[in-house]
Write an enzyme that holds these catalytic residues in place. Sequence first.
Site, mmCIF file in Angstrom:
data_model
loop_
_atom_site.group_PDB
_atom_site.id
_atom_site.type_symbol
_atom_site.label_atom_id
_atom_site.label_comp_id
_atom_site.label_asym_id
_atom_site.label_seq_id
_atom_site.Cartn_x
_atom_site.Cartn_y
_atom_site.Cartn_z
ATOM 1 N N LYS B 82 0.862 -1.187 0.000
ATOM 2 C CA LYS B 82 0.000 0.000 0.000
ATOM 3 C C LYS B 82 0.894 1.231 0.000
ATOM 4 O O LYS B 82 1.893 1.269 0.732
ATOM 5 C CB LYS B 82 -0.887 -0.032 1.248
ATOM 6 C CG LYS B 82 -1.850 1.118 1.395
ATOM 7 C CD LYS B 82 -2.706 0.923 2.644
ATOM 8 C CE LYS B 82 -3.782 1.984 2.785
ATOM 9 N NZ LYS B 82 -4.668 1.714 3.946
ATOM 10 N N SER B 157 -9.409 1.445 2.989
ATOM 11 C CA SER B 157 -8.605 2.261 2.119
ATOM 12 C C SER B 157 -7.518 1.492 1.363
ATOM 13 O O SER B 157 -6.936 2.051 0.434
ATOM 14 C CB SER B 157 -7.936 3.369 2.936
ATOM 15 O OG SER B 157 -7.043 2.817 3.903
ATOM 16 N N SER B 181 -9.511 -0.769 7.185
ATOM 17 C CA SER B 181 -8.971 -0.543 5.842
ATOM 18 C C SER B 181 -8.233 -1.717 5.205
ATOM 19 O O SER B 181 -7.957 -1.687 4.004
ATOM 20 C CB SER B 181 -8.055 0.681 5.840
ATOM 21 O OG SER B 181 -8.819 1.852 5.961
#
Lengths: 65, 466
Positions: B82, B157, B181
């Site tokens: 990420k 996310s 997330s």
Amino acid sequence: MSDDKPTRNELEQYARQVGLVNLTPEQIDEFIRAETVARDLSIMLPRNFSMTDEPAITFRTREEL
Amino acid sequence: MITADLAWLTLAQAAVLIRDRELSPVEYVEALYARSDAYDNQLQSYLRTTRDIAISEAKQAEQEISEGSYRGPLHGIPYGLKDIIDYAGVPTTAHSKILEHNVPDRDATVTTRLREAGGVLMGKMATHEFAIGGPSFDLPWPPARNPWDRNYFTGGSSSGSGAAVAAGFIPAALGSDTGGSVRNPASLCGLVGMKPTYGRVSRAGVVPLSFTLDTVGPLTRTVEDNAIVLNMIAGPDPRDSASAQFTPPDFTTDLWKGMQGLRVGVIRHFYTRDMEAHPDVTQAVEEAVTLIGGLGAQVSEMQIEPLDAYASCNRTILLSEAYAVHERWLKERPSDYGASLRQRLLPGAFIRAVDYVQATRLRRRLMQQFDEAMRDFDVAITVSSMDPPGRIEDATEMARTYPRQARVPFNVIGCPALVLPVGFTESGLPLSMQIVGRAFDEPTVYRAAHAYEQATDWTARRPPLH
């Protein structure tokens, strides 16, 4: 901030006080809506008025449980 | 082996082939890039591929293995990060104009551990801006899209991490989880996603969102793969002051112990009383609960505080801490944020100190209550998202469904929580449930999840990319 809903002028003044001096007029609108979000959140939050001492948060291990 | 076959190898399968020198890490990397080259223009899961690094690391792995220096099950395995997790020399943008030119000179601790294990970085993955606030269409890069149907939301996310693993571009990726997330994209993309116990995995070198809630965890296609990755990244770290100071167990040890004898609490009030989940979600989770009982678990209902208490606690803490992280940029560069993130951050300017303190006191009470409730159970089960994935460009649907979830409680109380698929809607979109354990008891969570996974075929399904 007072407990009553602040006016736009008061919120613009507060923005300046906390250093948010570069907000555009549209972002000031966002800031005003943010005040409502925080106010509603404060109302929703369960409160604890006890006088008990509060140790810090810790996590217990599998062995301790 | 043809490209499509390589794309759907589990991490564990690939590791065996690489160890036995039946699969070249370089060919594996090239095959996976060929797949993402063909399909990622539809999904935008990568913010940036790191081909030179990947080929170099894969060649090094191949060389070492050919010389008899096999490091373990991540040696030669491709992964994604990420884009809030640092890899020295590669930009970490947090999917934001604010950090568009940020190039770290040091790895995050989790990156170092993956590199030491012989992992191969394929690229940095899309995220919601600064790990909150999406999906947004006003950022320097577009939002990731769901491989099961690109018109639908990936969840966030850790959106690119979820999309890429589900699409067969990589077998594993790391995400972060502050209010769900890792678990949200894992849920909506049909994956296994683990939010470990707070403190289990270092956050050093990871762009913070909320210091006392942030965790880092893996997204994979199977439970075993997830446990393998957690084995590599967990453990004490002097660079993270919240890091737990004891050596973690081997998270794969209990995988095959089965469901027999486990005491399973179903937190049903989260999705029937506190919120009403979509009927497809409720049906899939209830069928899973029935199956789990049939596998030998002792299933009964579990009661804890209503969702609202956790939600207001999480938001008060998160907004306060996130504002502290972003205060300087909000003052200096408010127009460099996407509107969604800026609107989510600004309430932090109004959170009163007394509310933050009250939220902290509430948090402690919720943790104690959960600990007490778990004395009668080994794991708890509940829903993850209340709804199937929504249409990504439907702002009203996004706003309606985003807060309808049961993940936040386990950020508040810090315990491990894993999601895994439990079915699909009629239109083929993934449905998911959540398995929760006591603090630092990830092995039992993996054990229960693995037993369920072995009794079903949900993790074997593939999204229809054309």
